[in-house]
Design a protein around this motif. Structure first.
Motif, PDB file in Angstrom:
ATOM      1  N   ARG A 169       0.826  -1.202   0.000  1.00 37.68           N
ATOM      2  CA  ARG A 169       0.000   0.000   0.000  1.00 37.68           C
ATOM      3  C   ARG A 169       0.868   1.264   0.000  1.00 37.68           C
ATOM      4  O   ARG A 169       0.575   2.245  -0.681  1.00 37.68           O
ATOM      5  CB  ARG A 169      -0.933  -0.005   1.213  1.00 37.68           C
ATOM      6  CG  ARG A 169      -1.853   1.190   1.280  1.00 37.68           C
ATOM      7  CD  ARG A 169      -2.806   1.093   2.468  1.00 37.68           C
ATOM      8  NE  ARG A 169      -3.852   0.135   2.222  1.00 37.68           N
ATOM      9  CZ  ARG A 169      -4.970   0.413   1.566  1.00 37.68           C
ATOM     10  NH1 ARG A 169      -5.162   1.637   1.080  1.00 37.68           N
ATOM     11  NH2 ARG A 169      -5.904  -0.490   1.389  1.00 37.68           N
ATOM     12  N   GLY A 170       1.968   1.236   0.786  1.00 40.35           N
ATOM     13  CA  GLY A 170       2.845   2.397   0.853  1.00 40.35           C
ATOM     14  C   GLY A 170       3.500   2.707  -0.491  1.00 40.35           C
ATOM     15  O   GLY A 170       3.661   3.880  -0.854  1.00 40.35           O
ATOM     16  N   LEU A 171       3.880   1.672  -1.241  1.00 38.34           N
ATOM     17  CA  LEU A 171       4.446   1.894  -2.570  1.00 38.34           C
ATOM     18  C   LEU A 171       3.430   2.552  -3.507  1.00 38.34           C
ATOM     19  O   LEU A 171       3.776   3.435  -4.307  1.00 38.34           O
ATOM     20  CB  LEU A 171       4.909   0.562  -3.161  1.00 38.34           C
ATOM     21  CG  LEU A 171       6.180  -0.053  -2.569  1.00 38.34           C
ATOM     22  CD1 LEU A 171       6.471  -1.396  -3.225  1.00 38.34           C
ATOM     23  CD2 LEU A 171       7.375   0.882  -2.736  1.00 38.34           C
ATOM     24  N   ARG A 172       2.174   2.121  -3.406  1.00 38.08           N
ATOM     25  CA  ARG A 172       1.125   2.748  -4.230  1.00 38.08           C
ATOM     26  C   ARG A 172       1.047   4.249  -3.951  1.00 38.08           C
ATOM     27  O   ARG A 172       0.920   5.067  -4.868  1.00 38.08           O
ATOM     28  CB  ARG A 172      -0.235   2.101  -3.943  1.00 38.08           C
ATOM     29  CG  ARG A 172      -0.428   0.749  -4.593  1.00 38.08           C
ATOM     30  CD  ARG A 172      -1.653   0.055  -4.022  1.00 38.08           C
ATOM     31  NE  ARG A 172      -2.861   0.810  -4.175  1.00 38.08           N
ATOM     32  CZ  ARG A 172      -3.741   0.687  -5.178  1.00 38.08           C
ATOM     33  NH1 ARG A 172      -3.488  -0.185  -6.142  1.00 38.08           N
ATOM     34  NH2 ARG A 172      -4.836   1.404  -5.231  1.00 38.08           N
ATOM     35  N   GLU A 173       1.108   4.613  -2.658  1.00 37.83           N
ATOM     36  CA  GLU A 173       1.018   6.030  -2.306  1.00 37.83           C
ATOM     37  C   GLU A 173       2.237   6.805  -2.782  1.00 37.83           C
ATOM     38  O   GLU A 173       2.119   7.938  -3.266  1.00 37.83           O
ATOM     39  CB  GLU A 173       0.871   6.172  -0.782  1.00 37.83           C
ATOM     40  CG  GLU A 173      -0.415   5.577  -0.229  1.00 37.83           C
ATOM     41  CD  GLU A 173      -1.659   6.173  -0.859  1.00 37.83           C
ATOM     42  OE1 GLU A 173      -1.666   7.410  -1.059  1.00 37.83           O
ATOM     43  OE2 GLU A 173      -2.590   5.426  -1.186  1.00 37.83           O
ATOM     44  N   LEU A 174       3.442   6.198  -2.647  1.00 39.26           N
ATOM     45  CA  LEU A 174       4.651   6.864  -3.143  1.00 39.26           C
ATOM     46  C   LEU A 174       4.570   7.106  -4.639  1.00 39.26           C
ATOM     47  O   LEU A 174       4.944   8.172  -5.147  1.00 39.26           O
ATOM     48  CB  LEU A 174       5.888   6.019  -2.825  1.00 39.26           C
ATOM     49  CG  LEU A 174       6.436   6.033  -1.394  1.00 39.26           C
ATOM     50  CD1 LEU A 174       7.649   5.124  -1.287  1.00 39.26           C
ATOM     51  CD2 LEU A 174       6.812   7.453  -0.983  1.00 39.26           C
ATOM     52  N   GLY A 175       4.087   6.100  -5.349  1.00 41.96           N
ATOM     53  CA  GLY A 175       4.003   6.239  -6.802  1.00 41.96           C
ATOM     54  C   GLY A 175       2.936   7.218  -7.234  1.00 41.96           C
ATOM     55  O   GLY A 175       3.108   7.965  -8.208  1.00 41.96           O
ATOM     56  N   LYS A 176       1.803   7.248  -6.491  1.00 35.89           N
ATOM     57  CA  LYS A 176       0.687   8.108  -6.879  1.00 35.89           C
ATOM     58  C   LYS A 176       1.106   9.575  -6.888  1.00 35.89           C
ATOM     59  O   LYS A 176       0.707  10.346  -7.769  1.00 35.89           O
ATOM     60  CB  LYS A 176      -0.474   7.890  -5.915  1.00 35.89           C
ATOM     61  CG  LYS A 176      -1.774   8.556  -6.331  1.00 35.89           C
ATOM     62  CD  LYS A 176      -2.867   8.333  -5.300  1.00 35.89           C
ATOM     63  CE  LYS A 176      -3.192   6.860  -5.179  1.00 35.89           C
ATOM     64  NZ  LYS A 176      -4.314   6.630  -4.218  1.00 35.89           N
ATOM     65  N   SER A 177       1.919   9.985  -5.901  1.00 35.56           N
ATOM     66  CA  SER A 177       2.330  11.389  -5.829  1.00 35.56           C
ATOM     67  C   SER A 177       3.252  11.767  -6.978  1.00 35.56           C
ATOM     68  O   SER A 177       3.423  12.945  -7.275  1.00 35.56           O
ATOM     69  CB  SER A 177       3.014  11.654  -4.483  1.00 35.56           C
ATOM     70  OG  SER A 177       4.209  10.891  -4.371  1.00 35.56           O
ATOM     71  N   ARG A 178       3.860  10.769  -7.633  1.00 40.13           N
ATOM     72  CA  ARG A 178       4.779  11.036  -8.752  1.00 40.13           C
ATOM     73  C   ARG A 178       4.214  10.547 -10.087  1.00 40.13           C
ATOM     74  O   ARG A 178       4.916  10.500 -11.078  1.00 40.13           O
ATOM     75  CB  ARG A 178       6.127  10.348  -8.494  1.00 40.13           C
ATOM     76  CG  ARG A 178       6.896  10.957  -7.325  1.00 40.13           C
ATOM     77  CD  ARG A 178       8.099  10.085  -6.975  1.00 40.13           C
ATOM     78  NE  ARG A 178       8.983  10.763  -6.037  1.00 40.13           N
ATOM     79  CZ  ARG A 178       8.772  10.849  -4.736  1.00 40.13           C
ATOM     80  NH1 ARG A 178       7.688  10.279  -4.226  1.00 40.13           N
ATOM     81  NH2 ARG A 178       9.635  11.489  -3.952  1.00 40.13           N
ATOM     82  N   LYS A 179       2.948  10.124 -10.059  1.00 41.12           N
ATOM     83  CA  LYS A 179       2.287   9.587 -11.251  1.00 41.12           C
ATOM     84  C   LYS A 179       3.048   8.392 -11.799  1.00 41.12           C
ATOM     85  O   LYS A 179       3.256   8.246 -13.016  1.00 41.12           O
ATOM     86  CB  LYS A 179       2.136  10.678 -12.314  1.00 41.12           C
ATOM     87  CG  LYS A 179       1.257  11.842 -11.854  1.00 41.12           C
ATOM     88  CD  LYS A 179       1.067  12.885 -12.944  1.00 41.12           C
ATOM     89  CE  LYS A 179       0.162  14.021 -12.454  1.00 41.12           C
ATOM     90  NZ  LYS A 179      -0.052  15.060 -13.488  1.00 41.12           N
ATOM     91  N   LEU A 180       3.489   7.544 -10.856  1.00 41.80           N
ATOM     92  CA  LEU A 180       4.177   6.308 -11.203  1.00 41.80           C
ATOM     93  C   LEU A 180       3.390   5.125 -10.646  1.00 41.80           C
ATOM     94  O   LEU A 180       2.621   5.270  -9.694  1.00 41.80           O
ATOM     95  CB  LEU A 180       5.588   6.268 -10.602  1.00 41.80           C
ATOM     96  CG  LEU A 180       6.584   7.327 -11.055  1.00 41.80           C
ATOM     97  CD1 LEU A 180       7.838   7.253 -10.204  1.00 41.80           C
ATOM     98  CD2 LEU A 180       6.936   7.125 -12.535  1.00 41.80           C
TER      99      LEU A 180
END
Length: 829
Positions: free
Chosen positions: A86-97
Motif C-alpha cells: 500500500r505504501g508503494l502505491r502512495e509513493l508512486g501516486k504522488s509522482r504519477k508512477l
C-alpha cells in the motif's frame, strides 16, 4: 587470519518468518526518472521501510532492489507486506508512477550468525541468515506477479488465524489458494496461497516458468484432455456433472458465514420464516462455524443504502459477507420433490458467488424439515472442517431445542426479525405468541428475558426466566450457559456470582458477544478495568450488531483509567456506530478534561427521553459539572429540582437524588444531619424490604453513603448506627462496592474517635487497584488526622489525577459522582 575469525559461532536453528520482496522494474525506473529524482524516491522508500520495520517488529537482513526481513510471527510479516504494498502505491501516486513489489512469505528454520566487526568493516552484513527456508521464500517472491503477496502452506494458516489482530482491515482481506506448484530442484509439490486487500491484490495464479510450474494432474494435461473429451461425449454431460471436482474454500475455525434468506419453493407459507430460523439455530450450535446475526446483516444492508426488507439472495448476501469479513455464504432452500420435502443448502464463495459444495436431505411432511436441517448443517460443518466428534458433542436435535409447532417457530422467527429492526415491543408480542402456542419453547422465554432486562423491568424478566428454567432441557448448550448467567444476574448476590457465569460463556463461545460484554460490564462495575477493557474489545468485533455499546464501555474504561482523549474518541465512535447523538458519557469525558462549556452544550443538546428515569440520570453529570466549577448555588438548585422530579418516579431514584441534594448542601457548608438521616432511613427500608429483590444493593450503597456524608460533616451518630445495621447485611448482599463502602464508614468512625492509625490500617487493607474513589478521600482525611503531611499530599495528588474515575465510577448508580468530583481539588478536610 583464517576465515572463521571473521564469524561468530553459528546459532542453533530457529523457527522464523521470512519475507522477501522485490521492487518491480527498478532499473527502468531509474532510467525514466534520472539519478536525482530516483535517489529522492529511494530515500522516501527507505523511510517507509524503516517505519514499517519498527511498526511490525521486523529485522532487515539484506537489501538491494529487494528486501529480506525476519519476523518472530507470520502475522507481523504479513502486516509489513500489506503496508509495504500500500505504501508503494502512495509513493508512486504522488509522482504519477505505478510502484509495485512482489513478495514471498514463508515460515521455517534458519541458521543465523553475526559476522565479526572486522568482517563488517570490509563489507560483510552484520547478520547472516541461511537455511532451506530462505530459498523457499525467494522462490515464492520470484513467482509472484507485481503487487502480489504469496504465502507458503506453512505460513498461510498461521497468518490466517491471526488476521483478527490486524483489526477491521484483517476482516476484509482476500485469501486465495493457487493450488499445488512444482519448483525446479524441489522433489515435492508446494501448495501456494495469495493474500491481499480488495482492489490491490491481483488474485491471479502466477505464470508458469522454466523454474516453477503448476502441478496439474495427468488427466488434466492437454494430451489427456483431448482423449477425455471424447470419452465424456460418449458418457454424457450428466455423468461429468456428477463426477466433476468440487472447488475448495479456505475456512478456518471461528470463521464467519452469512445465512441468506431461505428460498421456500413448497408454497407453504408457514415454512418461510420458521425454517430459516431453525437453520440458524442448528448452525449456531457449532463452536467452529460462526453465524452472522440477522441484526448485523440488516445493519450492513443499511450501510449499503438498501431497505431493511431487502431479500438476502446470493448476490446481496455475498456483498454482506465481503463487507463483514465472512468467509462463506450459505443459501438454504426447501422444496417439494416427488411428494417429499427436500431441504438443501449451498455453500457459496462470496468473492466469486460460485457454489463450492451443496448438501440435501429429504423427509416426509413439513415437520420432517427440522430433522433434515440437522442433517444438512452437520454435513456442511464437516465439509467446512469441523471434527465429527465436535459436531456430535455440541449438537442437539432441532425438535428438542426449538419446537415441533411450526406456527410457534414462525412467531419466534418474526420476533427476531422485529429485534433486528429494533422494534422491541413488537418482538415481545411475537415471543409471547410463541410461548402461548408451546409453553415449553424455552428459546422464546429467553427472548422475553432479554427484552424485559434491557427495559430494566426486572420483575417481568424474572417471570420469564423462571419459565425458561422450567424448560431448560430444550436449550442448546450455548443458550443454557446464557440462561445460567441470567439466572445469576437476576438472583441474589448477583454482583458476586454473575461475572463468573458471563466469563464462562465468553470462554466457551468466544464469538458470542453477549458473554464478553456482560462480563466486561461486571468487571467495570467492580473497577477491574484491565479485565473490562479486554472483554469490551472482544465484544466490539465488527460482527457484533450491538458493538456501539461495547465501544461506549471501552470509552468509559479509558475515562476511568485517566486516558481522557482516548475515551472521547471511543465515545464518539459509539455514537457514530449506534447512530445516536452525543451522550452524557461524552459530557463526562469533556468535563474530566475541564472543557466545561462543551460538556454543558452536549447535555443541553440531548433530547428529552421518553423514559423519565433516563432523563433524570442525565442530571447526574449536570450537577457534578456545576460542582466541579464551584457553582454550588446553581448545583443546589438543580439537585433540588431533580430530587422533586425523582420523587414522582421511583423509590430508588428518589433516595438517590435526595442524597445528591444533601451532598451539594454539605459542600455549601450547610449542616443537614437531620435530612441526611432521613435519606439513610428511607434507603435502609428498601434494603430490609423482603419484597424488594430489584435494587437492594443500590439502596444499601445509598444508605452507607448517607452515613459517610454525615461523618464528613463531623457527625458520628449515623455512622455508628450504620455499622450496627449493616453488620448482618453486608455479606449477604454480595456487592463488593457496598462491602468496600462499609469499611470506609468503619474507618470514618475510627477517625472521628481519634484513632486515625486504626482508620489507616482498615483502609490500606482494601487497596488492590479496584477500590472506590472515596477510599482515597478517606485515607487522605485519616492521614491528615494522624499528622502525616506527606501521605496527605500523596493522596491529594492521586485524587487530582483521577478526574475521569471521579466522573465515571459506576458504584451505587453513580450516587457519589458529585462528591467524587468535588474531591479532585487539592485540599484536605
Amino acid at each position: 587470519m583464517n576465515e572463521m575469525s571473521h564469524r561468530a559461532p553459528v546459532d542453533v536453528p530457529q523457527l522464523r518468518t521470512l519475507l522477501l520482496t522485490d521492487l518491480c522494474d527498478s532499473t527502468s525506473l531509474v532510467e525514466r526518472l534520472g539519478d536525482g529524482p530516483a535517489a529522492e524516491l529511494f530515500r522516501e522508500h527507505d523511510r517507509l521501510v524503516l517505519k514499517l520495520q519498527q511498526q511490525w517488529r521486523g529485522r532487515l537482513i539484506d537489501r538491494s532492489d529487494g528486501l529480506l526481513l525476519l519476523f518472530e510471527r507470520p502475522i507481523d510479516g504479513l502486516g509489513f507486506a500489506l503496508d509495504y504494498v500500500r505504501g508503494l502505491r502512495e509513493l508512486g501516486k504522488s509522482r504519477k508512477l505505478e510502484l509495485k513489489a512482489r513478495a514471498g512469505l514463508h515460515v521455517g528454520e534458519v541458521l543465523t550468525w553475526r559476522n565479526s566487526d572486522e568482517a563488517v568493516r570490509v563489507g560483510a552484513k552484520p547478520l547472516e541468515v541461511e537455511g532451506l527456508a530462505k530459498p523457499m521464500a525467494a522462490r515464492l517472491m520470484a513467482m509472484a506477479r507485481p503487487g502480489q503477496i504469496l504465502l507458503s502452506a506453512v505460513a498461510e494458516p498461521l497468518a490466517h488465524r491471526a488476521a483478527r489482530e490486524l483489526g477491521e482491515r484483517g476482516q476484509h482481506l482476500l485469501w486465495k489458494s493457487h493450488g499445488r506448484w512444482r519448483f525446479k530442484g524441489v522433489p515435492d509439490a508446494q501448495h501456494i496461497y495469495e493474500v491481499g486487500e480488495p482492489g490491490i491484490a491481483p488474485l491471479r495464479a502466477p505464470p508458469n516458468t522454466a523454474k516453477v510450474w503448476r502441478d496439474i494432474p495427468l488427466w488434466r494435461r492437454p494430451a489427456a484432455l483431448a482423449a477425455e473429451v471424447a470419452v465424456l461425449a460418449v458418457i454424457g454431460v450428466g455423468v461429468w456433472f456428477m463426477t466433476r471436482p468440487q472447488p475448495a474454500i479456505a475456512f478456518n475455525q471461528r470463521d464467519w458465514v452469512v445465512v441468506a434468506d431461505l428460498r421456500n419453493l413448497t408454497g407453504q407459507a408457514v415454512l418461510d420464516d420458521s425454517l430459516e430460523q431453525a437453520f440458524r439455530i442448528s448452525l449456531e450450535q457449532s463452536r467452529y462455524v460462526n453465524v452472522l446475526s440477522d441484526l448485523k446483516a440488516r445493519d450492513t444492508l443499511a450501510r449499503m443504502q438498501r431497505k431493511p426488507d431487502t431479500v438476502l439472495d446470493r448476490t446481496i448476501a455475498s456483498e454482506i459477507a465481503l463487507r463483514d469479513g465472512a468467509r462463506a455464504v450459505i443459501l438454504p432452500t426447501v422444496a417439494e420433490v416427488g411428494g417429499r420435502v427436500r431441504v438443501s443448502a449451498e455453500v457459496i464463495d462470496p468473492h466469486t458467488q460460485t457454489t463450492v459444495f451443496a448438501e440435501t436431505a429429504d423427509g416426509t411432511g413439513a415437520v420432517s424439515a427440522l430433522g433434515s436441517i440437522d442433517t444438512v448443517t452437520a454435513a456442511l460443518r464437516e465439509k467446512l472442517g469441523e471434527a465429527i466428534q465436535a459436531i456430535e458433542q455440541d449438537s442437539k436435535p432441532l425438535p428438542q431445542v426449538t419446537t415441533r409447532n411450526l406456527d410457534a417457530l414462525k412467531a419466534y422467527a418474526l420476533g427476531n426479525q422485529a429485534i433486528a429492526q429494533r422494534l422491541y415491543d413488537e418482538a415481545a408480542q411475537y415471543f409471547e405468541a410463541a410461548v402461548r402456542l408451546d409453553a415449553k419453547f424455552a428459546l422464546a422465554h429467553v427472548g422475553l428475558v432479554r427484552i424485559h432486562a434491557s427495559d430494566v423491568d426486572w420483575k417481568r424478566a424474572r417471570l420469564y426466566l423462571d419459565r425458561a428454567l422450567q424448560a431448560k432441557e430444550h436449550l442448546t448448550r450455548r443458550d443454557l450457559l446464557y440462561l445460567d448467567a441470567w439466572e445469576a444476574e437476576l438472583g441474589p448476590r448477583s454482583d458476586l456470582l454473575a461475572p463468573a457465569k458471563w466469563k464462562m460463556l465468553a470462554t466457551m463461545y468466544p464469538d458470542f458477544h453477549a458473554g464478553h460484554y456482560n462480563y466486561a460490564w461486571g468487571s467495570f462495575y467492580a473497577s477491574r478495568f484491565d479485565e473490562a477493557l479486554k472483554h469490551a474489545r472482544a465484544a466490539a468485533a465488527p460482527q457484533n450488531p450491538l458493538r456501539s455499546r461495547s465501544h461506549e464501555l471501552i470509552g468509559r474504561v479509558y475515562l476511568a483509567q485517566g486516558q481522557h482523549a482516548e475515551a472521547l474518541v471511543e465515545l464518539k465512535r459509539a455514537e457514530a456506530i449506534g447512530a445516536y447523538g452525543p451522550s452524557r458519557r461524552r459530557a463526562a469525558a469533556l468535563a474530566a478534561m475541564k472543557r466545561f462549556d462543551e460538556a454543558e452544550a452536549v447535555l443541553a443538546s440531548m433530547p428529552p427521553s421518553p423514559l423519565r428515569g433516563i432523563s433524570l440520570t442525565n442530571q447526574l453529570e449536570s450537577i457534578a459539572i456545576l460542582v466541579d466549577q464551584g457553582r454550588l448555588d446553581a448545583a443546589a438548585d438543580r439537585s433540588r429540582r431533580a430530587a422533586t422530579e425523582a420523587g414522582e418516579h421511583s423509590r430508588l431514584l428518589a433516595t438517590e437524588f435526595a442524597l445528591i441534594r444533601e451532598t451539594v448542601d454539605h459542600l455549601r457548608g450547610k449542616r443537614v444531619l437531620g435530612s441526611t438521616g432521613e435519606v439513610y432511613r428511607r434507603a435502609l427500608e428498601g434494603v430490609r424490604d423482603v419484597n424488594n429483590d430489584v435494587d437492594r444493593e443500590e439502596q444499601a450503597f445509598i444508605a452507607l453513603s448517607a452515613a459517610y456524608l454525615a461523618q464528613r460533616g463531623g457527625d458520628a451518630t449515623l455512622g455508628q448506627q450504620a455499622i450496627r445495621d449493616f453488620a448482618p447485611l453486608v455479606a449477604g448482599l454480595g456487592d463488593p462496592n457496598t462491602s468496600s463502602l462499609y469499611v470506609i464508614v468503619q474507618a470514618g468512625q475510627a477517625r472521628l474517635a481519634k484513632q486515625p492509625q486504626a482508620a489507616i490500617d482498615l483502609l490500606k487493607a482494601e487497596l488492590d487497584g479496584s477500590e472506590l474513589f472515596q477510599l482515597h478521600v478517606a485515607l487522605r482525611d485519616a492521614y491528615a488526622a494522624a499528622g502525616q503531611g506527606d501521605e496527605v499530599a500523596r493522596q491529594a495528588d492521586w485524587l487530582q489525577s483521577h478526574r475521569g474515575l471521579a466522573y465515571i465510577e459506576a458504584a451505587g448508580s453513580q450516587v457519589l459522582q458529585a462528591m467524587n468530583v468535588s474531591d479532585t481539588a487539592l485540599r484536605s478536610r
